[in-house]
Design an enzyme around this catalytic site. Structure first.
Site, short mmCIF file in Angstrom:
data_model
loop_
_atom_site.label_atom_id
_atom_site.label_comp_id
_atom_site.label_asym_id
_atom_site.label_seq_id
_atom_site.Cartn_x
_atom_site.Cartn_y
_atom_site.Cartn_z
N TRP A 156 0.83 -1.21 0.00
CA TRP A 156 0.00 0.00 0.00
C TRP A 156 0.86 1.25 0.00
O TRP A 156 0.51 2.26 -0.62
CB TRP A 156 -0.96 -0.01 1.19
CG TRP A 156 -1.87 -1.19 1.17
CD1 TRP A 156 -1.87 -2.25 2.04
CD2 TRP A 156 -2.91 -1.47 0.21
NE1 TRP A 156 -2.84 -3.15 1.69
CE2 TRP A 156 -3.49 -2.71 0.58
CE3 TRP A 156 -3.41 -0.80 -0.91
CZ2 TRP A 156 -4.55 -3.28 -0.15
CZ3 TRP A 156 -4.45 -1.37 -1.63
CH2 TRP A 156 -5.00 -2.59 -1.25
N ASP B 196 -0.82 7.14 6.26
CA ASP B 196 -1.92 6.23 5.93
C ASP B 196 -2.03 5.27 7.12
O ASP B 196 -1.19 4.40 7.30
CB ASP B 196 -1.60 5.46 4.64
CG ASP B 196 -2.64 4.36 4.36
OD1 ASP B 196 -3.58 4.20 5.17
OD2 ASP B 196 -2.49 3.66 3.34
N LYS C 169 -11.67 -1.28 8.93
CA LYS C 169 -10.92 -2.18 9.83
C LYS C 169 -11.26 -1.86 11.28
O LYS C 169 -12.15 -2.47 11.85
CB LYS C 169 -9.43 -2.11 9.52
CG LYS C 169 -9.17 -2.52 8.04
CD LYS C 169 -7.79 -2.19 7.61
CE LYS C 169 -7.62 -2.11 6.11
NZ LYS C 169 -7.84 -3.35 5.39
#
Ligand code: PMP
Length: 362
Positions: free
Chosen positions: A106, A174, A198
């Site tokens: 990511w 992030d 999440k």
């Protein structure tokens, strides 16, 4: 109805397990939100009850993180992926360089997206050893517009144990897979973003927290929804926000507060992760893939002696009620995601299953 028997041990990396009390509140309010006669999904975002939901969500999030008004809280859409674009579009000025720490899939995607908008400097990477660790050596460029890092690498099971040292530079994070798993000093960050699916709720809303003084960096004429100022000016309601997802996040924030806040949650997460890492470390059969000093509290990645045994492990685990243990398609192996709402008993049950499997197959 016995809910615990009906539900599996869900180790999904995201969308992931939610607290039972949150699900129960959702069920109750789906048809008739708090006696209004209108279901939560059917309610105008301009209605008084929804105004209260979004305002309370923001208030509770601020309280959990001890975040003052020098930060703006934005409820956006498009996931963390859209933030990969919005961050450089808003913060990276003409001729400037942005620094990226590349610690996983990511993080790499964020960095690649940013190259469309300016010069990128890789200030640190762990690609040399398959992203199995968090680099300690960081070399910043001369005057970066910001330094971007990914606090938890969902696929590789590594996590920064502390923020990278960036001096007075603007730190952008992030935090999609670890926001609210522990206490952080928000003052260290210029901007933090996270998709909700999440620790924060369900897919749909993406939360951005940013220092208000960064808002003046945005160039003119950005597409309206790509401009952070749009969200700040209109309380995240320039257009229809993802109302249901915001509602679920509001419930999750309340739940964390009721549980005792982030320090209590962190303590719990440390204990849960330790149970699983201990099971891995005390066995010759299972092997953790992340270096010990870089291990994640949220995503625990491990391997078995062969791919054949891994296939068998996943199959037998599924039959025994352990779902979502298959590692990301890019890396294979096993991954147990144990976010805030994942119960400690489920972790212990998994370690028992692992011991039993090792005895049978090892
Ligand atoms: N960053 C991290 C750390 C992630 O874990 C994910 C999703 N698993 C993403 C970015 C991508 O998020 P989204 O699908 O919300 O765009």
């Amino acid at each position: 109805m016995n809910v615990s028997k009906e539900r599996l041990n869900n180790f999904s990396a995201g969308p992931a397990v939610l607290p039972l009390s949150v699900l129960e509140a959702v069920r109750e309010n789906l048809f008739n939100y708090q006696g209004t006669g209108i279901g939560i999904m059917e309610m105008s975002h301009r209605s008084a009850p929804f105004e209260e939901i979004i305002q309370t969500a923001e208030k509770d999030l601020r309280e959990l993180l001890g975040m003052d008004d020098s930060y703006a809280v934005l409820f956006t859409t498009g996931g963390a992926t859209n933030q990969n674009s919005m961050v450089p579009m808003n913060l990276l000025g003409k001729g400037q360089t942005a620094d990226y720490l590349v610690t996983g899939y990511w993080a790499e995607r964020a960095m690649k997206e940013a190259t469309k908008f300016g010069t990128i400097h890789v200030a640190g990477t762990s690609k040399d050893r398959e992203y199995s660790y968090i680099p300690t050596e960081i070399k910043l460029s001369q005057a970066p517009a910001y330094v971007h890092f990914t606090s938890n690498n969902t696929i590789y099971g590594t996590q920064f144990s502390a923020e990278p040292e960036v001096g007075r530079n603007v730190l952008v994070c992030d935090a999609s897979s670890d926001l609210l798993c522990r206490w952080i000093e928000i003052e260290k960050y210029g901007l933090v973003y996270a998709g909700a699916q999440k620790n924060l709720g369900t897919a749909g809303v993406t939360i951005v927290m940013m220092k208000r003084d960064l808002l003046s960096r945005t160039p003119a004429n950005l597409p309206v929804l790509m401009d952070y100022n749009t969200y700040v000016k209109d309380g995240s309601m320039f257009n229809t926000p993802p109302t249901f997802s915001i509602y679920v996040s509001a419930l999750v924030f309340k739940w964390i507060k009721q549980e005792g806040g982030l320090k209590v949650i962190e303590e719990r997460n440390r204990k849960k992760a330790a149970i699983l890492y201990q099971a891995i470390d005390s066995s010759e059969f299972f092997r953790g893939t992340a270096e010990k000093s870089s291990r994640s509290l949220m995503n625990i990645t491990f391997r078995l002696p062969s791919e054949e045994l891994e296939k068998r492990f996943i199959k037998e685990a599924e039959s025994a009620g352990f779902s979502g243990l298959k590692g990301h398609r890019n890396v294979g192996g096993m991954r147990a995601s144990i976010y805030n709402a994942f119960p400690a008993e489920g972790v212990t049950e998994l370690t028992q299953f692992m011991k039993d499997f090792e005895r049978r197959a090892g």
